[in-house]
Design an enzyme around this catalytic site. Structure first.
Site, PDB file in Angstrom:
ATOM      1  N   HIS A 152       0.724  -0.706  -0.212  1.00  0.00           N
ATOM      2  CA  HIS A 152      -0.402   0.155   0.087  1.00  0.00           C
ATOM      3  C   HIS A 152       0.494   1.297  -0.035  1.00  0.00           C
ATOM      4  O   HIS A 152       0.650   2.086   1.046  1.00  0.00           O
ATOM      5  CB  HIS A 152      -0.536   0.217   1.556  1.00  0.00           C
ATOM      6  CG  HIS A 152      -1.897   0.887   1.336  1.00  0.00           C
ATOM      7  ND1 HIS A 152      -1.826   1.889   0.613  1.00  0.00           N
ATOM      8  CD2 HIS A 152      -3.556   0.329   1.540  1.00  0.00           C
ATOM      9  CE1 HIS A 152      -3.252   2.633   1.112  1.00  0.00           C
ATOM     10  NE2 HIS A 152      -4.015   2.249   1.305  1.00  0.00           N
ATOM     11  N   GLU A 270      -0.457   0.897  -5.637  1.00  0.00           N
ATOM     12  CA  GLU A 270      -0.089   0.162  -4.532  1.00  0.00           C
ATOM     13  C   GLU A 270      -0.378  -1.453  -5.702  1.00  0.00           C
ATOM     14  O   GLU A 270      -1.579  -2.048  -5.987  1.00  0.00           O
ATOM     15  CB  GLU A 270      -1.710  -0.145  -3.344  1.00  0.00           C
ATOM     16  CG  GLU A 270      -1.867   1.563  -2.414  1.00  0.00           C
ATOM     17  CD  GLU A 270      -3.370   1.549  -2.560  1.00  0.00           C
ATOM     18  OE1 GLU A 270      -3.627  -0.216  -2.386  1.00  0.00           O
ATOM     19  OE2 GLU A 270      -3.448   2.227  -2.212  1.00  0.00           O
TER      20      GLU A 270
HETATM   21  C1  BG6 Z   1      -7.078   1.728  -0.383  1.00  0.00           C
HETATM   22  C2  BG6 Z   1      -7.932   1.290  -0.324  1.00  0.00           C
HETATM   23  O1  BG6 Z   1      -6.052   0.576  -0.199  1.00  0.00           O
HETATM   24  O2  BG6 Z   1      -6.713   1.933   1.045  1.00  0.00           O
HETATM   25  C3  BG6 Z   1      -9.426   2.813   0.006  1.00  0.00           C
HETATM   26  O3  BG6 Z   1      -8.442   0.534  -1.667  1.00  0.00           O
HETATM   27  C4  BG6 Z   1      -8.797   3.178   1.466  1.00  0.00           C
HETATM   28  O4  BG6 Z   1     -11.155   1.783  -0.426  1.00  0.00           O
HETATM   29  C5  BG6 Z   1      -7.383   3.273   1.326  1.00  0.00           C
HETATM   30  O5  BG6 Z   1      -9.880   3.405   1.580  1.00  0.00           O
HETATM   31  C6  BG6 Z   1      -7.372   4.149   2.567  1.00  0.00           C
HETATM   32  O6  BG6 Z   1      -7.336   2.424   4.024  1.00  0.00           O
HETATM   33  P1  BG6 Z   1      -7.383   2.087   5.485  1.00  0.00           P
HETATM   34  O7  BG6 Z   1      -7.809   1.254   5.900  1.00  0.00           O
HETATM   35  O8  BG6 Z   1      -6.150   2.435   5.446  1.00  0.00           O
HETATM   36  O9  BG6 Z   1      -7.912   3.943   5.243  1.00  0.00           O
END
Ligand code: BG6
Length: 295
Positions: A152, A270
């Site tokens: 991510h 990501e």
């Molecule tokens: C992304 C998703 O990978 O992560 C989104 O596609 C999500 O939908 C984002 O909002 C952030 O996620 P988190 O759980 O770290 O707030």
């Protein structure tokens, strides 16, 4: 292989003018620099005490992407909130971290997984992060477990998201997660500018070439190259998906660990395996690799 256990200090890698900092919490890479330039975004409001995932850097998503359909695991899984151990640090520029059920904070997942995460600096300008997912329950276990995984990656794009463009998505089909029902697959057909909330999954098996890199341009100049690969050997599944995410104004305000204006400074690109829920049987493994270069 030498095995080292380290305390909860950050792990620091260096190579020439490249540097990298990794937290054992979530195996989260929180900094990747070349000379004075920082390539990764971490929110000024990120919580770093281990009580929630780190908002920035490269959190590791496993074994679910987003919400768990079974409703048992936390969103994006438990790898990003577990404390990993150092398995091997063979040089100043490379480390391998490991997560097994014994270390994972979440006990509900089948006990046979093992994650090894290799983080390595490469001259002249790259960071390579490679996640190996293993089912080590033995060859006789036919059941296996389902998993998704993703790196991510929060890119530090400077101060002005309106001057950012992602090149390389033009042939790919995608799902817009902001309108998930029905999950209509849309054709991209253009280089992406980010001028609103974006939450897209681009599919590796639908036009996103396996070997092609994505280039993120800032103010008209190439700033990042993002290469990726995913290999699930037994199933001959080799396609890698890519999620592109920016929360934009409204969602930024709702996120407690993110500044109201910080959406202007970051873009998540990501790579991962999220379009499907693949099964890893006993003795099988899969490898997800990202090479991020500062241009
Ligand atoms: C992304 C998703 O990978 O992560 C989104 O596609 C999500 O939908 C984002 O909002 C952030 O996620 P988190 O759980 O770290 O707030």
């Amino acid at each position: 292989m030498t095995t080292k256990r380290v305390k909860m200090e950050d792990i620091r890698l260096v190579l020439g003018d490249l540097g990298c900092t990794i937290k054992r919490f979530g195996a989260t890479v929180v900094s990747f620099t070349k000379a004075e330039r920082e390539g990764l975004f971490v929110s000024k409001q990120a919580v770093l005490d281990g009580s929630k995932p780190i908002r920035g850097g490269i959190p590791v998503v496993f074994p679910v992407f987003g919400a768990d359909p079974a409703g048992q695991l936390p969103s994006h899984g438990f790898a990003r909130t577990s404390v990993w151990r150092v398995l091997d640090q063979p040089s100043a520029s490379k480390v391998t971290l490991c997560l097994t059920p014994a270390e994972a904070e979440w006990k509900l997942h089948p006990s046979a997984f093992r994650l090894e995460y290799e983080v390595e600096l490469l001259l002249p300008n790259s960071l390579r992060t490679s996640l190996r997912v293993m089912n080590f329950s033995g060859l006789l276990n036919e059941d296996g477990f389902e998993f998704q995984c993703l790196l991510h990656t929060y890119l530090n794009i400077g101060k002005d998201i309106s001057n950012v463009r992602v090149v390389g998505l033009d042939k790919a089909k995608f799902v817009d997660q902001l309108h998930p029902l029905p999950r209509t697959v849309l054709a991209s057909g253009h280089a992406s500018r980010i001028d609103q909330e974006v939450d897209h999954i681009y599919f590796g098996d639908a036009g996103l070439g396996e070997e092609e890199e994505l280039v993120v341009e800032c103010e008209g100049k190439p700033a990042f190259s993002c290469k990726r690969s995913f290999r699930l050997f037994a199933a001959k599944q080799f396609q890698c998906d890519v999620v592109v995410w920016n929360p934009w104004v409204e969602k930024a305000r709702k996120l407690q660990d993110f500044g109201d204006d910080e959406y202007k400074e970051m873009l998540c690109i990501e790579p991962g395996n999220v379009g499907r829920r693949d099964v890893l049987r006993g003795g099988e493994d899969a490898v997800l690799t990202q090479t991020l270069s500062l241009l």
